[in-house]
Design a protein around this motif. Structure first.
Motif, mmCIF file in Angstrom:
data_model
loop_
_atom_site.group_PDB
_atom_site.id
_atom_site.type_symbol
_atom_site.label_atom_id
_atom_site.label_comp_id
_atom_site.label_asym_id
_atom_site.label_seq_id
_atom_site.Cartn_x
_atom_site.Cartn_y
_atom_site.Cartn_z
ATOM 1 N N HIS A 23 -0.725 -5.667 5.875
ATOM 2 C CA HIS A 23 -1.724 -6.628 5.401
ATOM 3 C C HIS A 23 -1.125 -8.025 5.376
ATOM 4 N N GLY A 24 -1.948 -9.018 5.704
ATOM 5 C CA GLY A 24 -1.534 -10.399 5.585
ATOM 6 C C GLY A 24 -1.573 -10.849 4.138
ATOM 7 N N GLU A 25 -0.564 -11.563 3.718
ATOM 8 C CA GLU A 25 -0.490 -11.992 2.325
ATOM 9 C C GLU A 25 -1.485 -13.102 2.005
ATOM 10 N N SER A 26 -2.049 -13.741 3.035
ATOM 11 C CA SER A 26 -3.017 -14.816 2.815
ATOM 12 C C SER A 26 -4.433 -14.402 3.201
ATOM 13 N N ASP A 27 -4.691 -13.111 3.215
ATOM 14 C CA ASP A 27 -6.008 -12.601 3.588
ATOM 15 C C ASP A 27 -7.011 -12.899 2.473
ATOM 16 N N THR A 28 -8.038 -13.693 2.796
ATOM 17 C CA THR A 28 -9.067 -14.008 1.816
ATOM 18 C C THR A 28 -10.382 -13.296 2.122
ATOM 19 N N PHE A 29 -10.467 -12.580 3.238
ATOM 20 C CA PHE A 29 -11.686 -11.837 3.569
ATOM 21 C C PHE A 29 -11.630 -10.424 2.992
ATOM 22 N N VAL A 30 -10.478 -9.778 3.137
ATOM 23 C CA VAL A 30 -10.213 -8.501 2.470
ATOM 24 C C VAL A 30 -8.914 -8.695 1.696
ATOM 25 N N PRO A 31 -8.995 -8.925 0.407
ATOM 26 C CA PRO A 31 -7.810 -9.320 -0.357
ATOM 27 C C PRO A 31 -6.649 -8.340 -0.242
ATOM 28 N N THR A 32 -5.453 -8.884 -0.197
ATOM 29 C CA THR A 32 -4.240 -8.087 -0.065
ATOM 30 C C THR A 32 -4.091 -7.076 -1.204
ATOM 31 N N LYS A 33 -4.632 -7.409 -2.363
ATOM 32 C CA LYS A 33 -4.499 -6.519 -3.522
ATOM 33 C C LYS A 33 -5.153 -5.162 -3.270
ATOM 34 N N LEU A 34 -6.134 -5.110 -2.357
ATOM 35 C CA LEU A 34 -6.783 -3.836 -2.069
ATOM 36 C C LEU A 34 -5.822 -2.883 -1.371
ATOM 37 N N THR A 35 -5.017 -3.412 -0.444
ATOM 38 C CA THR A 35 -4.016 -2.571 0.215
ATOM 39 C C THR A 35 -2.914 -2.178 -0.758
ATOM 40 N N LYS A 36 -2.527 -3.087 -1.625
ATOM 41 C CA LYS A 36 -1.497 -2.755 -2.618
ATOM 42 C C LYS A 36 -1.974 -1.625 -3.529
ATOM 43 N N ASP A 37 -3.251 -1.643 -3.871
ATOM 44 C CA ASP A 37 -3.823 -0.581 -4.698
ATOM 45 C C ASP A 37 -3.830 0.746 -3.936
ATOM 46 N N LEU A 38 -4.207 0.706 -2.670
ATOM 47 C CA LEU A 38 -4.186 1.923 -1.848
ATOM 48 C C LEU A 38 -2.766 2.477 -1.735
ATOM 49 N N PHE A 39 -1.822 1.584 -1.487
ATOM 50 C CA PHE A 39 -0.416 1.984 -1.374
ATOM 51 C C PHE A 39 0.058 2.676 -2.655
ATOM 52 N N LYS A 40 -0.323 2.123 -3.777
ATOM 53 C CA LYS A 40 0.089 2.659 -5.074
ATOM 54 C C LYS A 40 -0.473 4.051 -5.313
ATOM 55 N N HIS A 41 -1.658 4.339 -4.808
ATOM 56 C CA HIS A 41 -2.340 5.602 -5.114
ATOM 57 C C HIS A 41 -2.285 6.623 -3.984
ATOM 58 N N THR A 42 -1.497 6.353 -2.954
ATOM 59 C CA THR A 42 -1.393 7.301 -1.843
ATOM 60 C C THR A 42 -0.476 8.457 -2.209
ATOM 61 N N SER A 43 -0.928 9.673 -1.933
ATOM 62 C CA SER A 43 -0.180 10.855 -2.347
ATOM 63 C C SER A 43 0.883 11.280 -1.342
ATOM 64 N N SER A 44 0.821 10.769 -0.130
ATOM 65 C CA SER A 44 1.780 11.158 0.913
ATOM 66 C C SER A 44 2.901 10.131 1.001
ATOM 67 N N ALA A 45 3.831 10.350 1.938
ATOM 68 C CA ALA A 45 4.864 9.361 2.219
ATOM 69 C C ALA A 45 4.193 8.081 2.713
ATOM 70 N N THR A 46 4.639 6.951 2.203
ATOM 71 C CA THR A 46 3.940 5.713 2.543
ATOM 72 C C THR A 46 4.896 4.535 2.636
ATOM 73 N N GLU A 47 4.533 3.571 3.474
ATOM 74 C CA GLU A 47 5.298 2.335 3.641
ATOM 75 C C GLU A 47 4.327 1.163 3.643
ATOM 76 N N LEU A 48 4.856 -0.025 3.350
ATOM 77 C CA LEU A 48 4.006 -1.214 3.245
ATOM 78 C C LEU A 48 4.689 -2.395 3.917
ATOM 79 N N LEU A 49 3.955 -3.051 4.823
ATOM 80 C CA LEU A 49 4.417 -4.281 5.459
ATOM 81 C C LEU A 49 3.448 -5.397 5.108
ATOM 82 N N LEU A 50 3.929 -6.400 4.398
ATOM 83 C CA LEU A 50 3.138 -7.577 4.078
ATOM 84 C C LEU A 50 3.638 -8.744 4.909
#
Length: 321
Positions: free
Chosen positions: A264-291
């Motif tokens: 996710h882009g850190e300056s995304d104002t159309f789909v806020p970055t916080k939505l991906t951070k929330d998904l990342f936090k609640h994912t039950s499988s192995a997960t990685e995040l690139l901002l």
């Protein structure tokens, strides 16, 4: 002296009738605006979708465009579970392989735009690639946009079709952008997800359709979500077969076993970055995040291409090889 008597019962009925009419008219307006298939003029000159000159040049003039036009894609078709004729484009790898990447595109896009990523997968990573037109887009049927929810079942059916075509030992990676990212996440927790799906990459996803529209209604129209968004959701359920609240990527990633890479882009104002951070936090499988710093919606690949490619290569090598 005359006394004005107020008939409160009639007044309440009048107010209720006006309120109901506003909800009905508003629901049809927003359905036509966002869900019904067709041009979306309200997105023209939307500041939240502005991207850098570097990104625009890649989107409009990148060498991937000539590459896509030069390929001999096999056009595949599929009849969806509700009777729509869907279309997609398959390109075999240059050398035989059991690896396949499927690329769901974004809202108002079409299949071959995902050649932006497909070129790298095909030429550098050696994958078979498949790019489907989502329902309501490109050459696929449908008079509405599914925002990922009905599309998740289409994706599963495409995957089964391709596994039957390539063989049961096929190893599948999903790589979706924006609405396509929501699509791959919404498929991720389904019990019928083919066992061949080994890795998922979600670039700029949203957690649920309701949450996305709630944000956009406030940002674009300064309106609260309730009750208008809920009545539009009801209309969408009637006309398109899904509601905004049930269309949840978060509910799916909470039960998935497939590894997921979020981008996710850190300056995304159309789909806020916080939505991906929330998904990342609640994912039950192995997960990685690139901002990606300074990247708006969907431009992470353009602004950090080397980092983007290196990250997905390492992720795929870990779970698909």
């Amino acid at each position: 002296m005359s006394i004005i008597r107020i008939n409160w019962k009639r007044l309440l009925i009048l107010f209720a009738t006006i309120f109901l009419l506003i909800q009905i008219i508003g629901s049809f307006f927003f359905y036509e605006l966002a869900v019904k298939r067709g041009p979306k003029d309200f997105l023209q000159n939307n500041a939240d979708l502005e991207v850098s000159d570097q990104t625009m040049d890649l989107f409009l003039n990148g060498d991937w465009i000539a590459w896509v036009n030069a390929q001999q894609f096999e056009q595949l078709t599929l009849t969806s579970r509700d009777g729509l004729k869907l279309s997609g484009y398959f390109l075999p790898a240059s050398k035989p392989t059991n690896k396949l990447a499927i690329f769901p595109h974004g809202y108002l896009g079409h299949a071959k735009q995902m050649g932006l990523f497909g070129q790298y997968y095909h030429n550098d990573l050696g994958y078979n690639i498949f790019m489907p037109d989502a329902r309501g887009h490109g050459k696929s049927g449908g008079n509405y946009y599914g925002f990922g929810w009905p599309d998740r079942l289409d994706l599963i059916d495409w995957t089964n079709l391709l596994v039957n075509k390539l063989g049961p030992d096929t190893k599948v990676a999903y790589h979706g952008l924006s609405m396509g990212a929501a699509t791959v996440l919404m498929a991720s927790g389904e019990e019928e997800l083919p066992r061949q799906v080994k890795a998922i990459i979600a670039d700029s996803p949203y957690a649920s359709v309701y949450q996305l529209f709630e944000y956009q209604m406030n940002r674009m129209f300064k309106l609260p979500a309730f009750p208008l968004l809920d009545s539009t959701s009801l209309l969408t359920k009637i006309r398109a077969g899904y509601s905004f609240r049930e269309a949840s990527a978060r509910n799916e990633v909470e039960k998935t076993t497939v590894p997921i890479l979020y981008i996710h882009g850190e300056s995304d104002t159309f789909v806020p970055t916080k939505l991906t951070k929330d998904l990342f936090k609640h994912t039950s499988s192995a997960t990685e995040l690139l901002l990606v710093p300074n990247a708006n919606h969907g431009e992470s690949f353009a602004l950090a291409q080397d980092k983007y490619k290196m990250t997905i290569k390492h992720f795929l090598n870990k779970y698909v090889e």
